[in-house]
Structures are given as structure tokens and as C-alpha cells.
Write an enzyme that holds these catalytic residues in place. Sequence first.
Site: not given
Length: 523
Positions: A393, A435
Site C-alpha cells: 500500500d 493505491d
Amino acid sequence: MLGAEILAFLEACPMAVIVLDTTGHVIFANAEAAHLLHLEDRAHGVGITELMPEWPLLSGVSTAFISDHSGHRRLCRVQVVSWPTGTETVTAAFLEPVDDERPAGYAAREANLRLRYVIEMLPEAVCVFDANDRYVLWNQKYAELYADIAEHLRPGVAFEDILRTSLAGDGMCELVEDKEAWFRARMQKFRQPVSQEEQQLRDGRWLRHDDRRTPDGGAIGMRIDITGLKQREDWLRQLFNANPMPMLLCDGDSLTILQANQAAVDFYGFQPATLLSKRACDMHVDGELQAFEKVLLHLDGDCDARTIWRQTTRDGSERHVLIYVRQLHEGAEHRLLLTVADVSDRILAETEANRLAHHDILTGLPNRMKFYKALEKALASEDREKVIICCLDLDGFKPVNDTFGHAAGDEVLKNVANRLQMHARGHLVARLGGDEFAILMTGERGEAIDLAERCIGAFEQPFTINGLAIRLGISVGIAAADGVDHEALMQEADRALYRAKADGRNIWRMTLQDLSVPKRAKA
């Protein structure tokens, strides 16, 4: 073989009549013949030599001994007549005992009259010639067809003379360009034992000349109107040539291409002569050529297109096709009609749709669905205990979108995908959404740690977007299979990722059961 009208006529004939097929076996005997020869209901299939040992006899009237079914011999006058029916010749023998009170001449004239009745009943134009090629008989349909020479027809006139009379006049019904060449060819074919040719008439109709020599050297000619057949052939030819789909007609045994329509020439890119030198399977790619050849050679019926084949054209390009096959039989000839449907665009569209269904549109990486399928497959393999996943992440990505806009954020994500693939060294990298990324690998825990550290190190250099340097970090959560299913494994990796985020970001963490593994990333 025999029409209903002819059978009715022969059955009602006062003379004994038997009809033979080309093998010399009885296919019909009227009541008089059955009575004369004591055949009763056993006539069909009897060989003529059993009844007439002197067979074959010449056409016309002759005398021969007849053996009836009980073995009794009797001298009879025999009138032999032959005529073609379709592709075969039928022979009839009219029998009359010599002890009949009627004179032989009267019987012959009566038989001749009956023969006239027979040819008048035929639906085609018919003419009969003797051994010197002189006219003996013709029916009304023949005289009507050749109206220009009808007044010149008489018994004994030579066929050659009648032909020249027709050529010299202005009313000739045949469409002829070179009269002398046509005359020579016509006479040459007429003298052959069996000949057939097609002739177009001035009024647009088509005839088939069917001439056959009889055992005594004479000949029987039939003129059959094939205009309807020629029209159907022309329509089929136009449908074949004008069809927008590529079509190939090939031999059913050798698979040699016999005809190709214009659409096939355009599709494959070969000159017509080149295409006709190939076989129907030659355009298939090497891995499928033998398979398609086997399909064509072992068809047990028509074949609807269900298999998508790959073919190559003259320029080397590959096309995906469906092929419909229809079997055609004409006599002993076996043909295959192939209709080719180009489905390349559909296959490309399906491939692209499948790719889009399993890949992230922005980065081109496998998406969550494809990642999960790959994970399930890995966990079902023999190396399932070595399956490891890394959940990644981005750290600090939200301000990029807020400050520079989503377009800049999209460019960053593309660059992130490229860096992760570069450092993953062949392991599956996927974008799970936003993301969030994931990496699937099979190996040892130490290798997973090395992978995580490489990914973290990949973010030491900033991303340059529109001339601006953008710095990001990445947190990694690592989980090993240890016998759990894919959902549990993903949950473990997520927990490890949360701990990495909580412990300061831009670091990696493993699942609790793996805490004993030395951590080489900063705490």
C-alpha cells in the site's frame, strides 16, 4: 426404368414381350410371355440365356429356339428393340411362335408399329438409325424439335446428309459459330459407341445429345431438354462466385481445391491458379493442418462450424476462421463444399474483453479477480506450502491526488506498477484497487523478505510528473500459506500490512506466526 405408360402398353400387347436390363436379366414379362414360357410369377431375374440359348440376337426380326421354364423348346420369331433410359439401355424382345398362322411379314410390320408407339410415348425426342447411319424411325417430338429438316426426313436418308442440309439452311436450331468444325466434331461423337454432349439452341434452350450404338451397329439418339438444369447450374455458379464469404470446392478424397470463388481469392491473397494447386488444409497453421485434414477425410455427414481454426494468408498474417463443410455426391464423384467465416475480429474482441476483465485498465497489471484465481491455482499445486503473498500500500499517495490532481495521480500509479514489476523479477504483480497492490510468489520466507526490501528500495528515487519530483513510500505485509485457504491468507497479509502502517510506514511486516523470522527492515 420403365414408365407407367410403357408398362401399360407392353402389358396390353397381344404378343409375348419380355424386357431385359443391361446385364441380360428379365425385369418385365407380360401375361402372354409368362404363358408362352411357363414362367408364371418367376420371370423377374431370370437370365435371358436360360430362355434363349442363342442370345444375343441382332436387332430386327430373327428366328430362334425358345426354352420355356419346363424345358420345352419352341421355334419363335423374335423382334429385338433397344432404347436408352437415363444412364442405362433397356432391351425388349417381342416373341411369336412360327406356327402362328399370321405371315412373318405381317408380324414384323406389327412389331415395327409397336416400336413406333413406344418411341412416340417417350417424353424425349428420339431417332433410330441402321448400321449404315441411315434414319429408320423418329418420333413426332424429334420432328418438332428439328423443324428445319423435318420435311427432309424419310427412312433410308443418311444422318450426315440431313446434318449438312441443316447447316446449309437458315433455320438451323443449334447455336453454332464454326459450322465445319461443329460438323466434324458432331460426326466424330455420333460414331462413338456412347457419346453425350450439350448443345445450346438459338432460342436459349439447351439440349443434351445422347447417342448410343446398338449391337447390330445401328444407333439410337435421344435429345433431352436440359434448359432447367443449365439454369440451375448457372444460378448455383452465380451464388458461388458472388457469395461474399470465401468458398472452396474440393475433392473429397485428395482434398485438392477444384474451385474457389472470388471472395476466397481475395481472402487468402493467392492467384486463382495458385489457390487451385493447393489442398483444402494447406492454409492451416502447422499445428492444425493434420487435425483439419483428419476431420475432412473422416466426415460421416455435413459439418457445422464449431471449432475455431487458425489459417495463414499469402502475406503471412494469421486469421481465425470457422469452416462449414457440406458433402456433395454426383454419381461416383465425392465433393466437399467449404464455406469459411472469418472471425478474427471477434476473437480479438473476445481476447481484449477477457484481458480487460482480468487486468487493470490504468496500469495493465492483473486485477483482483486474476490475482485471486492465480492464488487459488497456486494453493492447489504441490508447492502450496511455499506460497507467499505480499500486500503493498502506497504511503503518502492521497496528497498527490489532492495537490496535483487525478491525472498526475494516474501517472504516478503507472510508474509504481512499472517499478514493482521490475523488482518483482517475474513474480505476479497485481493492482487490487486504488493505491493497493499485491505480489504472489512461491519460495522461502527469506526470499519474500528480499522481495519486500527491493520493493521498498524502489521508492527511494522520487517520481517525476510534469517536471515535479514526487516522493512516496510503500508499506508491505507478508503472509505465508501454512495450509490456510486464499481468503485466510489474504486476511493475514492485510493484518501484517496494517502493522507495517502502524509501525511507521515504508517498512514490511510479516504475520504473527512469522515474527521469529529476523526482520531486516527498520522498525
